[in-house]
Enzyme design. Structure first.
Site, PDB file in Angstrom:
ATOM      1  N   LYS A  67      52.297  -4.082 -22.990  1.00  0.00           N
ATOM      2  CA  LYS A  67      51.340  -4.536 -21.961  1.00  0.00           C
ATOM      3  C   LYS A  67      50.547  -5.728 -22.463  1.00  0.00           C
ATOM      4  O   LYS A  67      50.336  -6.706 -21.745  1.00  0.00           O
ATOM      5  CB  LYS A  67      50.387  -3.380 -21.592  1.00  0.00           C
ATOM      6  CG  LYS A  67      51.089  -2.201 -20.935  1.00  0.00           C
ATOM      7  CD  LYS A  67      50.224  -0.938 -20.889  1.00  0.00           C
ATOM      8  CE  LYS A  67      51.087   0.274 -20.559  1.00  0.00           C
ATOM      9  NZ  LYS A  67      50.459   1.559 -20.901  1.00  0.00           N
ATOM     10  N   LYS A  80      47.841   6.510 -36.206  1.00  0.00           N
ATOM     11  CA  LYS A  80      47.637   5.218 -35.519  1.00  0.00           C
ATOM     12  C   LYS A  80      46.676   4.323 -36.307  1.00  0.00           C
ATOM     13  O   LYS A  80      46.527   3.151 -36.027  1.00  0.00           O
ATOM     14  CB  LYS A  80      47.132   5.447 -34.095  1.00  0.00           C
ATOM     15  CG  LYS A  80      48.161   6.162 -33.205  1.00  0.00           C
ATOM     16  CD  LYS A  80      47.645   6.350 -31.784  1.00  0.00           C
ATOM     17  CE  LYS A  80      48.550   7.209 -30.927  1.00  0.00           C
ATOM     18  NZ  LYS A  80      49.667   6.462 -30.305  1.00  0.00           N
ATOM     19  N   LYS A 123      43.902   3.255 -27.764  1.00  0.00           N
ATOM     20  CA  LYS A 123      44.963   4.265 -27.763  1.00  0.00           C
ATOM     21  C   LYS A 123      44.340   5.568 -28.208  1.00  0.00           C
ATOM     22  O   LYS A 123      43.178   5.587 -28.636  1.00  0.00           O
ATOM     23  CB  LYS A 123      46.105   3.872 -28.704  1.00  0.00           C
ATOM     24  CG  LYS A 123      45.645   3.403 -30.095  1.00  0.00           C
ATOM     25  CD  LYS A 123      46.786   2.930 -30.960  1.00  0.00           C
ATOM     26  CE  LYS A 123      47.224   1.523 -30.699  1.00  0.00           C
ATOM     27  NZ  LYS A 123      48.488   1.356 -30.024  1.00  0.00           N
ATOM     28  N   ARG A 124      45.114   6.669 -28.118  1.00  0.00           N
ATOM     29  CA  ARG A 124      44.588   7.935 -28.627  1.00  0.00           C
ATOM     30  C   ARG A 124      44.143   7.757 -30.081  1.00  0.00           C
ATOM     31  O   ARG A 124      44.729   6.983 -30.837  1.00  0.00           O
ATOM     32  CB  ARG A 124      45.667   9.022 -28.547  1.00  0.00           C
ATOM     33  CG  ARG A 124      45.904   9.533 -27.153  1.00  0.00           C
ATOM     34  CD  ARG A 124      44.651  10.169 -26.570  1.00  0.00           C
ATOM     35  NE  ARG A 124      44.334  11.418 -27.237  1.00  0.00           N
ATOM     36  CZ  ARG A 124      44.738  12.610 -26.810  1.00  0.00           C
ATOM     37  NH1 ARG A 124      45.460  12.730 -25.716  1.00  0.00           N
ATOM     38  NH2 ARG A 124      44.395  13.709 -27.466  1.00  0.00           N
ATOM     39  N   HIS A 167      60.041  12.118 -27.734  1.00  0.00           N
ATOM     40  CA  HIS A 167      58.983  11.104 -27.826  1.00  0.00           C
ATOM     41  C   HIS A 167      58.240  11.093 -29.148  1.00  0.00           C
ATOM     42  O   HIS A 167      57.257  10.369 -29.287  1.00  0.00           O
ATOM     43  CB  HIS A 167      57.943  11.289 -26.722  1.00  0.00           C
ATOM     44  CG  HIS A 167      58.461  11.023 -25.358  1.00  0.00           C
ATOM     45  ND1 HIS A 167      58.350   9.803 -24.745  1.00  0.00           N
ATOM     46  CD2 HIS A 167      59.109  11.826 -24.483  1.00  0.00           C
ATOM     47  CE1 HIS A 167      58.895   9.859 -23.538  1.00  0.00           C
ATOM     48  NE2 HIS A 167      59.373  11.076 -23.361  1.00  0.00           N
ATOM     49  N   THR A 222      53.596   1.704 -26.074  1.00  0.00           N
ATOM     50  CA  THR A 222      53.824   0.969 -24.834  1.00  0.00           C
ATOM     51  C   THR A 222      52.684  -0.003 -24.563  1.00  0.00           C
ATOM     52  O   THR A 222      52.882  -0.996 -23.858  1.00  0.00           O
ATOM     53  CB  THR A 222      53.999   1.929 -23.633  1.00  0.00           C
ATOM     54  OG1 THR A 222      53.055   2.986 -23.753  1.00  0.00           O
ATOM     55  CG2 THR A 222      55.393   2.497 -23.591  1.00  0.00           C
TER      56      THR A 222
HETATM   57  C1  26W Z   1      51.090  19.515 -27.889  1.00  0.00           C
HETATM   58  C2  26W Z   1      52.448  19.153 -27.730  1.00  0.00           C
HETATM   59  C3  26W Z   1      52.704  17.698 -27.524  1.00  0.00           C
HETATM   60  C4  26W Z   1      53.546  17.078 -28.361  1.00  0.00           C
HETATM   61  C5  26W Z   1      53.867  15.776 -28.159  1.00  0.00           C
HETATM   62  C6  26W Z   1      52.137  17.002 -26.472  1.00  0.00           C
HETATM   63  C7  26W Z   1      52.469  15.690 -26.271  1.00  0.00           C
HETATM   64  C8  26W Z   1      53.343  15.069 -27.123  1.00  0.00           C
HETATM   65  C9  26W Z   1      53.804  13.660 -26.850  1.00  0.00           C
HETATM   66  C10 26W Z   1      55.230  13.542 -27.282  1.00  0.00           C
HETATM   67  C11 26W Z   1      52.988  12.592 -27.451  1.00  0.00           C
HETATM   68  C12 26W Z   1      53.287  11.225 -26.868  1.00  0.00           C
HETATM   69  O1  26W Z   1      52.674  10.847 -25.899  1.00  0.00           O
HETATM   70  N1  26W Z   1      54.171  10.452 -27.488  1.00  0.00           N
HETATM   71  C13 26W Z   1      54.245   9.030 -27.209  1.00  0.00           C
HETATM   72  O2  26W Z   1      55.224   8.774 -26.234  1.00  0.00           O
HETATM   73  C14 26W Z   1      55.222   7.402 -25.865  1.00  0.00           C
HETATM   74  C15 26W Z   1      56.198   7.222 -24.742  1.00  0.00           C
HETATM   75  O3  26W Z   1      57.502   7.407 -25.194  1.00  0.00           O
HETATM   76  C16 26W Z   1      55.546   6.528 -27.064  1.00  0.00           C
HETATM   77  O4  26W Z   1      55.433   5.185 -26.685  1.00  0.00           O
HETATM   78  C17 26W Z   1      54.576   6.813 -28.204  1.00  0.00           C
HETATM   79  O5  26W Z   1      54.953   6.086 -29.356  1.00  0.00           O
HETATM   80  C18 26W Z   1      54.551   8.297 -28.500  1.00  0.00           C
HETATM   81  O6  26W Z   1      53.558   8.595 -29.463  1.00  0.00           O
END
Ligand code: 26W
Length: 812
Positions: free
Chosen positions: A656, A550, A544-545, A356, A652
């Site tokens: 929406k 971003k 968003k976060r 992701h 995503t």
């Molecule tokens: C702390 C470790 C960690 C690393 C990465 C925690 C969480 C993450 C995630 C991968 C972050 C995340 O939410 N990524 C998002 O995933 C969405 C679903 O696929 C994408 O639409 C977003 O672009 C992406 O940032």
């Protein structure tokens, strides 16, 4: 679909209320009314839930288990009513009892067990799997505290624990008989039993994993799948008060707390990886409990372990559940006694992995010392996987030590989870076309060339049931009125709306739907913030976060610039705009927290300046979460998708917004590209560096933000405004932002893209003035959004990765 009439529903509800509360309905609080309704709906679900499980057991169809550390479900009542097909009946029955369904829905706590996109995607996937009759279940952690609640105090974020279970949770069912033991620490000894080497894990600490099951209701199809979340408890929960001396009792309590800590809290960091022992414990805890339970279930129903990979698929959502690979190996080797080669074949065929993010700071790498101590047997298995894999590498790349070291699973005293995930699974997918290409050609290129057939793309999606039908009733009504209701089961049928997008009458109606939703949001904004916004202004939204990539800061700078322009020329002709922000910052992410402060300071300054009050307003909505997103998205005119190209894997919320008829202003990043391809350049506003340009800058350098600061007076002015007290009496409050952009050379190309972004915003202003043209564009976006339903995504996973049989019963 449940068949029940209004009268029976009313009777059943009154009965349920009495049963639970022992008092008459008319005297009760709204919360009690919500609880009674939740319980009643759960009863309605119960029978289909049991029947679905019975069916799965008797047909033996392939089961999918979606392993994820995060499931961001939001509220469940409205979803369940919609999917059961009883929302209208319930609404009318409650009306007769003088109860407003919406009031009760609003009392439900969001189930916020996720950080953002990745967790919400898992929730959308569960909804689609159930609605498409796919036997797909979730497996995760039942965090006692979800993602923190955000309060804004004096413009800054303050984190408050999210005690979401305080009032209980009507949707979950604790399953004491489905408990598992997870083993931590200890040592592994080898024994020679009849000439066979056996590995014995001894002196370990056993932890009890107790599952809580939540039903996942499919859309009008009687399928109810399961989300199983695990909670950590001590193996023996009884305290014999009399036999403990005081000291021992306290020690026992301390121990209990340390065990329960495993499922206590969701880590609030996305993208920033930290090698914390507790997080590793969380990962092994739920993965081990999950794998053990699915194998136990499989065997209990007569499954042959050698056919495991034909009968079940385990999907790992990012690297967080990668330990499923060595855990499955451990069970097949140590408990089932299979030879390594057979166990490896079954494991790799069973497991598939989604990546992701390409942000390198998010890559999970565990220190070997910690890993080995906590999971001694799992570490041995990872070593063996690594050795066999490196032998293969060696045979292909003789003498190329650097390449082999780079590709290895164990190196530099670390366990690299992404490499383990690729090696131990049969499929690796990215979440949008560009993202997958970057994975293949850049981030994971060595692995891709070694395993080219594993890599594939599955562009993300969103469930149109929650994000359109449930959250935007007015638009859904208009769509049904114009194109019928086939889009509900076949979201690409939204295309039928394209011809209506040109129809003036429909355009008027589309405009009034949006206007109504904007009025509702304006009311919410007033209630939350005391700010009066004009529903006729453009609602321009970035939710968003909060993260540097971003680029909320880019959005801030252009608002500051527009403010400067208006101060220079109060008669400047612009369409009034309301800038709406929402999002949480990781508690330890300083720059993100400063960004929130900047947004709030800009809001304070602008909203209190009567010279511009008719033209612009800025709002930061506290505590962004799924239920708030539902209210904001349907009321949005302009969707801000402005990440630095190459950095947003997919996004995503972009989908929406589009589905709710907003126009996207975007960089060519993630799924924005695919949205552009769907609607064409005429119906989206694109700006900024291309991925090629960004990658080239990262590779060869050549970008100097200071040069842009010096040469563009608009930029110089807004950057100087960060430090001259214009937005806050403390001149140093935004120093970190200033330094990030100037001193540290603006890693995310904010200044580089500024000029093009302003141009794009001017184009939005221009387009919005032609009301009918604008509505036509909105209509075209809606018409082309069906492809971004997660139903399409899930069908691609089912056919391309999991190999699950498709039961089309519901789809005809
Ligand atoms: C702390 C470790 C960690 C690393 C990465 C925690 C969480 C993450 C995630 C991968 C972050 C995340 O939410 N990524 C998002 O995933 C969405 C679903 O696929 C994408 O639409 C977003 O672009 C992406 O940032």
């Amino acid at each position: 679909m449940l068949t029940i009439d209004k009268h029976s529903f009313k009777k059943a509800y009154e009965k349920k209320y009495l049963e639970i509360n022992g008092e008459e309905l008319s005297t009760g609080s709204n919360y009690k009314k919500y609880e009674a309704l939740g319980n009643l709906v759960r009863d309605y679900v119960a029978e289909s839930w049991m029947n679905t499980n019975k069916k799965y057991n008797s047909t033996g169809e392939k089961q999918v288990y979606y392993f994820s550390m995060e499931f961001l479900l939001g509220r469940l009542l409205g979803d369940a009513l919609l999917n059961l097909g009883i929302r209208d009946i319930c609404n009318e029955a409650l009306k007769e009892l003088n109860i407003d369904l919406k009031d009760l829905e609003d009392l439900e706590q969001d189930q916020g067990l996720g950080n953002g996109g990745l967790g919400r995607l898992a929730a959308c996937f569960l909804d689609s799997m159930a609605s498409l009759n796919i036997a797909g279940h979730g497996c995760g952690i039942r965090y006692k505290y979800g993602f923190f609640e955000q309060k804004i105090v004096n413009g800054s974020q303050v984190e408050v624990p999210d005690n979401w279970l305080r009032e209980g949770n009507v949707w979950e069912k604790r399953k004491n008989d489905k408990r598992e033991i997870v083993k931590f620490g200890g040592e592994v000894i080898t024994q020679n039993i009849n000439g066979k080497i056996k590995f014995l894990h001894i002196n370990y600490e056993p932890i009890l994993a107790v599952p809580y099951d939540t039903p996942i209701v499919g859309y009008e199809n009687e399928t109810v799948n399961t989300l199983r979340l695990w909670s950590a408890e001590t193996v023996s929960n009884e305290f014999d008060f009399s036999s403990f001396s005081r000291g021992e009792f306290l020690k026992a309590l301390e121990y209990k707390n340390s065990v329960e800590a495993i499922s206590q809290v969701l880590y609030p960091d996305d993208t920033q990886y930290e090698g914390k022992m507790l997080r590793l414990k969380q990962q092994y805890f739920f993965v081990s409990a999950g794998v053990q339970s699915v194998i136990r279930h499989f065997k209990r129903h007569g499954g042959d372990i050698l056919e495991l990979d034909e009968k079940m698929a385990i999907h790992i959502n990012d690297t967080h559940p990668t330990l499923a690979i060595p855990e499955l190996m451990r069970i097949l080797l140590d408990e089932e006694g299979l030879p390594w080669e057979v166990a490896w074949r079954i494991t790799t065929n069973t497991i598939s992995y989604t990546n992701h993010t390409i942000l390198s700071e998010a890559l999970e790498k565990w220190p070997v010392d910690m890993f080995k101590k906590l999971l001694p047997r799992i570490y041995m298995i990872v070593q063996e996987i690594n050795e066999r894999y490196c032998t293969e590498l060696w045979n292909s790349y003789i003498g190329q030590w650097d390449k082999i070291a780079h590709m290895a699973i164990l190196a530099d005293g670390q366990v690299r989870m992404a490499n383990l995930a690729v090696v131990g699974s049969h499929s690796v997918n990215g979440v949008a076309k560009l993202h997958t290409e970057i994975l293949k050609k850049q981030e994971m290129s060595d692995l891709y060339y070694f395993y080219p057939n594993k890599f594939n793309n599955k562009t993300n999606g969103i469930t149109h049931r929650r994000w359109l039908i449930k959250s935007n009733k007015e638009l859904t009504y208009l769509l049904k009125e114009t194109i019928g209701d086939s889009f509900i089961k076949h979201p690409t049928d939204l295309e039928k709306f394209e011809i209506f997008a040109k129809n003036k009458d429909v355009q008027e109606k589309l405009a009034s739907v949006k206007r109504l939703n904007k009025e509702k949001l304006a009311k919410t904004i007033y209630e939350m913030k005391g700010i009066k916004v004009n529903p006729d202004s453009i609602f321009d939204v970035q939710i968003k976060r909060i993260h540097a990539y971003k680029r909320q800061i880019l959005n801030c700078l252009r608002i500051m610039h527009l403010y400067n322009e208006l101060l220079k020329d109060p008669n400047k002709d612009i369409v009034p705009r309301t800038f709406i922000f929402g999002g949480k910052a990781a508690p330890s992410y300083y720059l993100a927290k400063k960004t929130i402060e900047l947004i709030n300071s800009i809001a304070d300054t602008i909203n209190n300046d009567p010279r511009v009050s008719e033209k612009i307003k800025v709002v930061f909505l506290d505590n962004y979460r799924v239920s708030l997103a539902e209210q904001i998205i349907r009321a949005t005119d302009v969707s801000e998708q402005i990440s630095t190209t190459t950095k947003e894997a997919s996004g995503t919320s972009n989908m929406k917004f589009m589905m709710n008829g907003a126009i996207t202003i975007a960089t060519l990043d993630g799924a924005n590209i695919e949205i552009r391809d769907e609607v064409s350049d005429d119906n989206i506003v694109i700006f900024g560096l291309t991925s090629k340009e960004v990658l080239d800058y990262y590779k060869n350098g050549g970008y100097l933000s200071y040069d842009i600061y010096r040469s563009d007076i608009r930029i110089k002015n807004v950057i100087d405004d960060l430090m001259n007290g214009k937005y806050h009496y403390d001149n140093n409050r935004f120093k970190a932002i200033y330094e990030n952009l100037i001193t540290y050379n603006d890693e995310f190309f904010v200044l580089k893209d500024f000029d093009d972004y302003i141009r794009a915003q001017e184009k939005i202003d221009y387009l919005y003035r032609d009301k009918y043209k604008w509505q036509e564009m909105c209509g075209i976006n809606i018409a082309h959004s069906g492809i971004f339903s997660s139903d399409r995504t899930i069908l691609e996973y089912a056919t391309g990765i999991w190999g699950t049989e498709l039961v089309y019963k519901n789809l005809k």
